[in-house]
Design an enzyme around this catalytic site. Sequence first.
Site, short mmCIF file in Angstrom:
data_model
loop_
_atom_site.label_atom_id
_atom_site.label_comp_id
_atom_site.label_asym_id
_atom_site.label_seq_id
_atom_site.Cartn_x
_atom_site.Cartn_y
_atom_site.Cartn_z
N LEU A 7 -44.08 18.02 5.05
CA LEU A 7 -43.66 18.45 6.39
C LEU A 7 -42.93 17.36 7.15
CD1 LEU A 7 -46.66 20.72 7.49
CD2 LEU A 7 -44.32 21.41 7.00
N GLN B 39 -39.21 14.53 -13.14
CA GLN B 39 -40.67 14.54 -13.18
C GLN B 39 -41.14 15.13 -14.50
OE1 GLN B 39 -43.01 17.27 -10.71
NE2 GLN B 39 -44.14 15.52 -9.90
N TYR C 37 -52.66 19.51 -12.22
CA TYR C 37 -52.15 19.70 -13.57
C TYR C 37 -52.85 18.69 -14.51
CZ TYR C 37 -48.96 22.78 -11.18
OH TYR C 37 -48.45 23.80 -10.40
C1 LIG Z 1 -40.53 25.59 -4.25
C2 LIG Z 1 -41.42 24.39 -4.45
C3 LIG Z 1 -41.63 23.90 -5.74
C4 LIG Z 1 -42.41 22.76 -5.94
N1 LIG Z 1 -42.52 22.23 -7.21
C5 LIG Z 1 -43.11 21.02 -7.38
C6 LIG Z 1 -42.98 20.31 -8.61
O1 LIG Z 1 -42.26 20.72 -9.52
N2 LIG Z 1 -43.64 19.13 -8.73
C7 LIG Z 1 -44.39 18.60 -7.71
O2 LIG Z 1 -44.98 17.53 -7.88
N3 LIG Z 1 -44.46 19.24 -6.51
C8 LIG Z 1 -43.82 20.38 -6.32
N4 LIG Z 1 -43.79 20.96 -5.07
C9 LIG Z 1 -44.33 20.20 -3.92
C10 LIG Z 1 -43.19 19.38 -3.27
O3 LIG Z 1 -42.71 18.37 -4.14
C11 LIG Z 1 -43.65 18.72 -1.95
O4 LIG Z 1 -44.66 17.77 -2.24
C12 LIG Z 1 -44.20 19.72 -0.93
O5 LIG Z 1 -43.33 20.84 -0.82
C13 LIG Z 1 -44.40 19.11 0.44
O6 LIG Z 1 -43.18 18.61 0.95
P1 LIG Z 1 -42.28 19.44 2.04
O7 LIG Z 1 -43.19 19.74 3.20
O8 LIG Z 1 -41.18 18.49 2.40
O9 LIG Z 1 -41.80 20.67 1.37
C14 LIG Z 1 -43.05 22.13 -4.85
C15 LIG Z 1 -42.86 22.66 -3.57
C16 LIG Z 1 -42.04 23.74 -3.36
C17 LIG Z 1 -41.82 24.24 -1.94
#
Ligand SMILES: Cc1cc2nc3c(=O)[nH]c(=O)nc-3n(C[C@H](O)[C@H](O)[C@H](O)COP(=O)(O)O)c2cc1C
Length: 356
Positions: A302, A101, A183
């Site tokens: 989620l 990314q 961003y």
């Molecule tokens: C530790 C952490 C770091 C993240 N860093 C990014 C990132 O670098 N770029 C991005 O687009 N989203 C980032 N996110 C969002 C995740 O890509 C994802 O969209 C979000 O956690 C929801 O998915 P989940 O419920 O499966 O965790 C981050 C989330 C977490 C938990």
Amino acid sequence: MNPVKLFEPIEFKGVRVKNKIMMAPMCMYSAINGVVGAFHMAHLGARALGGVGLIMVEATAVSPEGRISPYDSGIWNKGQAKAFSPVVDFCKSCGSVVGIQLAHAGRKASTDHPLRGSKPLKPSEGGWQVLGPSPFSFDPSHPVPKEMDEGDIAKVAEDFANGAKNADEAGFDLIEIHAAHGYLINEFLSPISNKRVDNYGGSPQNRMRLLLEVISAVKAVWPANKPIFVRISVVDWVKGGVDLEFSISLARKLKEHGVSLIDCSSGGVSPNVNIELYFGYQLGFSKEIREKAAIPVSGVGLITEPGFADFIIGYGMADMVEMGRELLRNPYWPLYAAHKLGVEIEWPTQYHRAKY
Ligand SMILES: Cc1cc2nc3c(=O)[nH]c(=O)nc-3n(C[C@H](O)[C@H](O)[C@H](O)COP(=O)(O)O)c2cc1C
């Protein structure tokens, strides 16, 4: 016949992904001067061993000023790209497709490590001048960004292209442009943060201009047979902000520009928004974008259960099931999910004695 769809392969341009499981990009704040190392090899390598079809490496800055924090990974120089190479090679040797990314944090740049609360860094603490479409801060604790002039805007497009070139040299199979989560590119897309009166503000077309220029610049250097994904915040969750209708028209434009997949996330432009969370809470957005813009999408947010993940694909809510935190908890989730769903998949040969 096994009706499970989650483990069927999918192709983007010439790139074949062995299943429909995608690791969401997640910043680890563990790079030194933007250079990744042993942590990233172990972290990403474990998910590759665990059977993830498509690994999307964390938001990686295309310029020093585009970093969220001093600990972000970067890809603006050759040394950073070289450090990624063995990680990419290892993940590919496990059968994963690897994307990165590419990101610029805009007015949300220059913050401290999350362990210290992610607070904006003062110049005396190593902070730097942040950039944005308009001179309005994210919230009262953040600095007011420099309103970008045309030279600054042109440089951002060049920086993304340079990052893409370096990503290609590092061996990445695909790139994702980060246009979500408040961003820089999202700041231009959203009327909440973009108050410009020139060609980059006002009408939806003008607000999309920076993203489309970034894509054109990237396409000039990125191999035509490698896919480009774009992550967007489908909605800002704020009245007067980006909404589903805008995002559908954006997705149609991105498709015309040759983008292979829209990664459907939400929020991030405004602080303190109220989001009602539930399992798969953003899948309504991915389904709408997929149907109305007729472009492949990933759905995220989620998602934790194998049966639910398979339902997402079967029901047509997304083309890829994207998972973040569940894969942090369990790097071997795909191996477990295949067992749960009764699908035979290849295991790492070293782990055969542990196979379910
Ligand atoms: C530790 C952490 C770091 C993240 N860093 C990014 C990132 O670098 N770029 C991005 O687009 N989203 C980032 N996110 C969002 C995740 O890509 C994802 O969209 C979000 O956690 C929801 O998915 P989940 O419920 O499966 O965790 C981050 C989330 C977490 C938990």
